[in-house]
Design an enzyme around this catalytic site. Structure first.
Site, PDB file in Angstrom:
ATOM      1  N   ASP A 157      48.809  48.813  49.657  1.00 40.14           N
ATOM      2  CA  ASP A 157      48.041  48.109  48.633  1.00 40.14           C
ATOM      3  C   ASP A 157      46.590  48.584  48.629  1.00 40.14           C
ATOM      4  O   ASP A 157      46.311  49.712  49.031  1.00 40.14           O
ATOM      5  CB  ASP A 157      48.155  46.593  48.867  1.00 40.14           C
ATOM      6  N   HIS A 215      43.263  42.547  45.217  1.00 39.70           N
ATOM      7  CA  HIS A 215      44.721  42.643  45.045  1.00 39.70           C
ATOM      8  C   HIS A 215      45.451  42.652  46.390  1.00 39.70           C
ATOM      9  O   HIS A 215      46.398  41.889  46.613  1.00 39.70           O
ATOM     10  CB  HIS A 215      45.016  43.921  44.252  1.00 39.70           C
ATOM     11  N   SER A 528      53.215  42.093  40.723  1.00 37.79           N
ATOM     12  CA  SER A 528      52.498  42.340  41.984  1.00 37.79           C
ATOM     13  C   SER A 528      52.515  41.102  42.869  1.00 37.79           C
ATOM     14  O   SER A 528      52.461  41.214  44.088  1.00 37.79           O
ATOM     15  CB  SER A 528      51.033  42.674  41.711  1.00 37.79           C
TER      16      SER A 528
END
Ligand SMILES: *[C@@H]1O[C@H](CO)[C@@H](O)[C@H](O)[C@H]1NC(C)=O
Ligand SMILES: *[C@@H]1O[C@H](CO)[C@@H](O)[C@H](O)[C@H]1NC(C)=O
Ligand SMILES: *[C@@H]1O[C@H](CO)[C@@H](O)[C@H](O)[C@H]1NC(C)=O
Ligand SMILES: *[C@@H]1O[C@H](CO)[C@@H](O)[C@H](O)[C@H]1NC(C)=O
Ligand SMILES: *[C@@H]1O[C@H](CO)[C@@H](O)[C@H](O)[C@H]1NC(C)=O
Ligand SMILES: *[C@@H]1O[C@H](CO)[C@@H](O)[C@H](O)[C@H]1NC(C)=O
Ligand SMILES: *[C@@H]1O[C@H](CO)[C@@H](O)[C@H](O)[C@H]1NC(C)=O
Ligand SMILES: *[C@@H]1O[C@H](CO)[C@@H](O)[C@H](O)[C@H]1NC(C)=O
Length: 748
Positions: A157, A215, A528
């Protein structure tokens, strides 16, 4: 995360971050060749070479030397250091290097070089959820699986904010002895929770993988975050935030930045995670357009991981609701779509005529009076704002928070954001900058009708805070990418749906006015977000069943999935119509059932060779994926639907009117078990015959095969259809989802 073209205009910090996420998901370079140009400038290439057989090449240093021998002599010496970007050991036999186009061409002609490709870019597919999934402290699966204790989840990630409270290691034991990874944060940041942290986006291999985007922090805390009390944003969604496997370890591999995720780094992340000894890999990014497996670093890396028994969980993509939009669809990964949860962060629009429409927003100022204000539907944001409530269509040119900002800047009171038909009932709880609510397309149509007909239309916004027990949950979110997979239509994808809409998890910095970075949370959406939920579920199952293969764990998740929603009706999509099987896959994950599935469909690693040959890949391509020499003509290949997969796809587009499908199940329930087949009728199918009709097991681990024959009707009247074959015993119900494609259903 959003199907929008977003521009970068950092009016506020919040918008800045939202824009970054948008850009990551919408980079025009998605799936395109990143660098390669014909001038003498350097671009990164991924080079695959024939695997060295010499024993002395066993160490990584020897391999490095071997790989360097392929570099052009002009780059010899110290210059070579800068040319070599990554050496791969597990994902493929080869390396990434910075080369000119001429050099790349020259390498391609060298003996032993199998493939030279310019680097490409992938993009990110951007807590109440454990409770929603039926996980409760002290009981059930959490207790039985020890909250994922001993399992290592690798996150590929954007890195991580290591000092967040979600990454506290209270109660987490030291990593298992097999762990070989390293942590490039300092000692205070790494602990028994965060056991590995490396970056493949920096030129230095010792760089720490700080998360500049949020994220990676969000996905990691979703999969395995610790219990954090009083987690909230703007005082909303207040409660204890916790990941799905709170006692699992995390190993972070930073392979994405604001520029996207370069495939040379993606492969390096997979390579390191395999070497380090992770158990599960969580992959929340992908190409925007599905790529053939041999040129897809996720398919390649995941195959190498699967060979080592590592489970790979992937996001399906955010390009729904059109069909054939799915990415990350290789049969050796779990492909996860996104659905809503039963929680909404509610704000109601009340019109002057008394009609009320529920919507959502994350920003709910307490001092805002629910008074009626003039209501308008202007041409664009800010065109007729002062003192008024503005109805705005969600517009692909702006993100939703920016639209509100424009109204606020022009002196507007509030905003009602309205969906287009495709977006339907999927609404987002965004951190708006003024009073706002985001309502469905149907609500929007009613509100616009009122504006047209009322002499002096007015509206008020009523904030209702966090509400539970939404009855349509889980509903497929509009953005969740849909099958059938264009690469392998005979494998049903997505496999499963999980929570991916308005998900609360850890963030890198507060988005409200709170000061404490360590307890920053944010609510964001995307496949996601659903992917790490399933990664956490896999960690729990792995903890309960350490000897199960990745395929067995996937089977357990798929055959126990729920197909009904909270109302007991079939799961719906963004339009509140019955969810198509190419949107829902096998259904919504049910964690407590998955731990005890009764029977499993296992897929042997060797089964993928005849499968790949059956997809008509060349010997060279199949060999590159499975990393051994394969000659398809010397083995018996199988069509994709004959792979022993835990769902069935019957494709009458390619086959005649009768299709016979074979499957093999293994008994993981009581030794003496008798299963009867129950078949759900399927539209357009004349007859379904299964043989044998009963499966009688007398031993644990015993396997039995069955065949199921489908005969289509002469004119099926539909382009696709769905049903299931369920094997039912006294204790278990093993539901095998069946998808059917008729002629012309390529486009659904
Ligand atoms: C370790 O990292 C943390 C967070 O980045 C920082 O606050 C601390 O000063 C660092 N400690 C050392 C010894 O470098
Ligand atoms: C969150 O809930 C806790 C207890 O349930 C309470 O003490 C706290 O004040 C709440 N926080 C907010 C911001 O509402
Ligand atoms: C949701 O509904 C169930 C019963 O249907 C109830 O037990 C539960 O307390 C409700 N949850 C909330 C948060 O209101
Ligand atoms: C999961 O299955 C269990 C057992 O059948 C059931 O009680 C529960 O309601 C299901 N949970 C969900 C979220 O579907
Ligand atoms: C592969 O090629 C064979 C022979 O040309 C053809 O019959 C088959 O449909 C092809 N399969 C796929 C998946 O394209
Ligand atoms: C398909 O199966 C049906 C009955 O199951 C049979 O009548 C028919 O002849 C078969 N068609 C072909 C082409 O095999
Ligand atoms: C299914 O079809 C195959 C091949 O066409 C045939 O051999 C088998 O007997 C059929 N089985 C059933 C249960 O109809
Ligand atoms: C079933 O197989 C698993 C792994 O293959 C093994 O660990 C287990 O002992 C077997 N159980 C029995 C009863 O044979």
């Amino acid at each position: 995360m959003e199907d929008q073209k977003c521009r970068l205009s950092p009016t506020t910090w919040t918008i800045f971050i939202l824009n970054l996420i948008c850009i990551l998901s919408n980079s025009p370079a998605d799936g395109a060749i990143a660098g390669a140009d014909t001038s003498s400038s350097l671009s990164t290439y991924v080079i695959q070479v024939r695997k060295p057989t010499d024993k002395y090449l066993a160490t990584i240093e020897d391999l490095d030397t071997f790989y360097r021998s392929f570099l052009p002599t002009t780059t010899a010496g110290s210059n070579q250091e800068q040319r070599m970007v990554h050496s791969y050991r597990h994902v493929l036999s080869g390396f990434a290097a910075k080369l000119t186009a001429e050099e790349a061409k020259a390498i391609g002609e060298k003996d032993g070089v199998l493939d030279v490709r310019p680097e490409t870019v992938l993009s990110l597919h951007t807590t109440h959820t454990p409770n929603y999934l039926g996980l409760r402290q002290g009981v059930g699966l959490w207790e039985d699986s020890n909250y994922g204790k001993g399992v290592i989840i690798g996150m590929l990630d954007t890195g991580i904010f290591p000092n967040h409270l979600s990454f506290s290691d209270e109660g987490v034991p030291p990593p298992p002895a097999k762990w070989k990874g390293r942590c490039n944060f300092n000692r205070t940041s790494c602990n028994n929770k965060l056991i590995g942290a490396r970056s493949f986006t920096d030129s230095s291999s010792s760089a720490a993988p700080y998360d500049d985007l949020g994220h990676g922090t969000h996905t990691a805390s979703t999969a395995a975050g610790a219990f954090v009390k009083d987690a909230n944003v703007f005082g909303l969604v207040n409660g204890t935030a916790v990941g799905i496997a709170p006692l699992a370890h995390l190993a972070v591999y930073k392979i994405c930045t604001g520029d996207g995720c370069y495939d040379s780094a993606v492969l390096a992340g997979f390579d390191a995670a395999i070497e380090d000894g992770v158990d599960v890999l969580s992959v929340s990014f992908g190409y925007r357009v599905p790529a053939q497996f041999p040129s897809d670093p996720i398919a390649m890396g995941a195959f190498a991981a699967t060979r080592k028994g590592i489970f790979v969980s992937c996001s399906a993509g955010n390009n729904g609701p059109s069909s054939n939009t799915l990415t990350n669809g290789a049969p050796w990964v779990l492909t996860v779509g996104a659905s809503s949860t039963d929680r909404t962060i509610k704000a109601t629009a009340r019109l002057g005529n008394g009609q009320e429409f529920d919507g959502e927003t994350l920003y709910q100022p307490r001092d805002f009076e629910p008074a009626q204000h003039p209501l308008v539907y202007p041409e664009g944001p800010g065109d007729d704002a002062p003192g008024k409530v503005n109805v705005l269509d969600t517009d692909s040119k702006y993100n939703r928070v920016q639209q509100g900002q424009a109204v606020k800047d022009a002196g507007g009171v509030a905003v009602i954001l309205v969906n287009d038909p495709a977006t339907g009932y999927t609404t987002f709880a965004d951190p708006h900058v003024l009073p706002a609510t985001h309502v469905s397309y149907v609500a929007g149509t009613e509100i616009k009708k009122y504006i047209k007909t009322a002499s002096a239309p007015t509206a008020a916004i009523l904030f209702k805070g966090t509400q539970f027990n939404g009855s349509f949950a889980p509903a497929v979110a509009y953005f969740s990418s849909r099958g059938p997979s264009s690469i392998s239509p005979g494998i049903l994808k997505p496999d499963i749906i999980g929570p991916g809409l308005n998900i609360l998890a850890g963030w890198i910095s507060p988005i409200d006015n709170s000061k404490d970075k360590k307890r920053a949370f944010n609510v964001i959406s995307g496949t996601s977000m659903s992917c790490p939920h399933l990664s956490g579920v896999v960690a729990l199952l792995k903890s309960s069943h350490p000897d199960w293969s990745p395929a067995a764990i996937k089977s357990a998740i798929l055959t126990t999935a729920a197909t009904n929603n909270a109302k007991g009706q079939p799961i719906v999509d963004e339009a509140r119509g019955p969810g198509n099987i190419f949107a829902t896959g096998a259904g919504h994950v049910n964690v407590s059932k998955a731990v005890d599935p009764g029977l499993i469909y296992d897929t042997e690693l060797t089964d993928y060779v005849p499968y790949l040959c059956g997809l008509n890949y060349s010997d060279k391509d199949v060999s590159l994926i499975v990393q051994k020499q394969v000659s398809c003509s010397s083995i018996e290949s199988i069509p994709d639907y004959q792979l022993n997969y835990p769902s069935i796809t019957v494709n009458f587009e390619r086959l005649g009117s009768n299709v016979s499908v074979k499957r093999t199940v293994r008994n993981v329930g009581p030794a003496n078990s008798r299963y009867k087949s129950v078949i759900e009728p399927i539209t357009g199918i004349g007859s379904i015959d299964v043989s044998p009709r009963e499966l009688v097991f007398t031993n644990a681990n015993e396997t039995i095969s069955y065949t199921i024959n489908f005969t289509r009707k002469a004119s099926p009247q539909v382009v696709n259809a769905q049903g299931a074959i369920t094997w039912v015993s006294a204790q278990h119900s093993v539901r095998t989802a069946v998808a059917v494609l008729f002629k012309g259903s390529g486009g659904l």
